[in-house]
Design a protein around this motif. Sequence first.
Motif, short mmCIF file in Angstrom:
data_model
loop_
_atom_site.label_atom_id
_atom_site.label_comp_id
_atom_site.label_asym_id
_atom_site.label_seq_id
_atom_site.Cartn_x
_atom_site.Cartn_y
_atom_site.Cartn_z
N UNK A 86 43.54 41.07 38.55
CA UNK A 86 44.13 40.16 39.54
C UNK A 86 44.30 38.71 38.45
N UNK A 87 45.68 38.78 37.72
CA UNK A 87 45.85 37.59 36.97
C UNK A 87 47.40 37.64 36.97
N UNK A 88 47.98 36.17 36.70
CA UNK A 88 49.06 36.06 36.94
C UNK A 88 49.91 37.12 35.92
N UNK A 89 49.56 37.12 34.98
CA UNK A 89 50.46 37.92 33.64
C UNK A 89 50.45 39.50 34.18
N UNK A 90 49.41 39.75 34.90
CA UNK A 90 49.43 41.28 35.21
C UNK A 90 50.17 41.72 36.50
N UNK A 91 50.19 40.69 37.22
CA UNK A 91 51.07 40.76 38.60
C UNK A 91 52.50 40.64 38.17
N UNK A 92 52.63 39.64 37.37
CA UNK A 92 54.22 39.36 37.02
C UNK A 92 54.79 40.58 36.33
N UNK A 93 53.87 41.32 35.35
CA UNK A 93 54.29 42.47 34.68
C UNK A 93 54.83 43.37 35.64
N UNK A 94 54.15 44.04 36.64
CA UNK A 94 54.20 44.99 37.64
C UNK A 94 55.37 44.47 38.64
N UNK A 95 55.45 43.27 39.07
CA UNK A 95 56.43 43.04 40.05
C UNK A 95 57.84 43.07 39.34
N UNK A 96 57.93 42.49 38.10
CA UNK A 96 58.94 42.60 37.41
C UNK A 96 59.50 44.16 37.11
N UNK A 97 58.75 44.70 36.80
CA UNK A 97 58.75 46.28 36.41
C UNK A 97 59.40 46.89 37.67
#
Length: 136
Positions: free
Chosen positions: A22-33
């Motif tokens: 649950x972090x901005x970086x982890x969520x950004x990575x998978x949503x972008x992917x």
Amino acid sequence: MEDNSVSWKVRAIRGATTASENSVAAIREVVTELMLAIESENSLDVNEIISVTFSVTRDLDAVFPAAIARQRPNWDTVPLLDVQQMYVESDLDFCIRCLIHFNTPDPNQPIHHIYQRGAKHLRPDWGFVKARVPTH
């Protein structure tokens, strides 16, 4: 007389993925992917999108997936909504789902639903491994 009118149809694409934490970086990575895969696998024209709904499991609250999607080229005018997924004890952790409604002039356009990372287990009827379904 020949009918040259275009017969548009509303279609939908499903997608899901899981974040590592649950972090901005982890969520950004998978949503972008996920958004990149959905767009490329479906030849999706952003101008044809009606709306996108993202749902997240209750363990994700660092950032809205819609805020990430809105930063994609030409997505700033797409209606986006974030909701919390209904809690089910056996659900995946850190799971993000999306449902994209779009108009298409080709009602027979193939739809490729994209399930990535741990979410591949959610749709066994689409050729993935067995879902986590409680037996009681």
